[in-house]
Design a protein around this motif. Structure first.
Motif: not given
Length: 165
Positions: A100, A104, A108, A132-133, A135-137, A139-140
């Motif tokens: 993960r 990320i 990024r 970015r999407t 990476a955001d997923q 991170e969440a």
């Protein structure tokens, strides 16, 4: 420590070990998936077609090898884009391997570089949004191995081919 890697005539390390679909090294003597030759040269169109096919089949590591090959052989003015595409493919590879934090970071980094009009009909802005999407997923807490659509590298119709793990 002794470096036991195989080397070419110029002393560069060779990647002789077989690898699995996600590019992980397998024990010597194992049967791996076909590799991208380090000596192959691509036109930009050939690189994009080959890499798109590999991404669609879940082989982001191997798409990275295609991008790395053209990155090393391209004109200086084009290298930024091929490097960003290689970073994007490695970011996806890390996600597929469930790394993960590595995913990320690379996603990024790729997004920051590719987020502009790109060359050879590559849709840099859309690829940056994709990176970015994803990476955001991650991170969440999203599942890094979940099947998702492979990124569409060039402008045109949306990519309807999933990449699989």
């Amino acid at each position: 420590m002794t470096d036991s890697r195989e080397r070419d005539a110029a002393g560069r390390a060779l990647n002789a070990r077989p690898r699995d679909e996600l590019g992980r090294p397998l024990p010597r003597g194992s049967i791996g998936v076909p590799r991208i030759s380090e000596d192959v040269t691509y036109t930009p169109e050939q690189a994009l077609i080959t890499a798109q096919d590999l991404l669609n089949r879940g082989r982001a590591f191997h798409a990275h090898e295609v991008f790395e090959s053209i990155w090393k052989s391209s004109a200086a003015a084009d290298r930024w884009m091929w490097r960003a595409l290689a970073q994007l493919a490695v970011g996806i590879t890390h996600a597929q391997r469930e790394n993960r934090s590595g995913a990320i970071a690379l996603l990024r980094r790729a997004a920051e570089t590719i987020d502009r009009p790109a060359l050879h009909d590559v849709d840099g802005v859309a690829l940056a949004a994709y990176a970015r999407t994803l990476a955001d997923q991650l991170e969440a807490g999203g599942d890094p191995t979940a099947t998702a659509l492979a990124p569409r590298l060039t402008r045109g119709k949306p990519n309807d081919k999933p990449f699989t793990n």
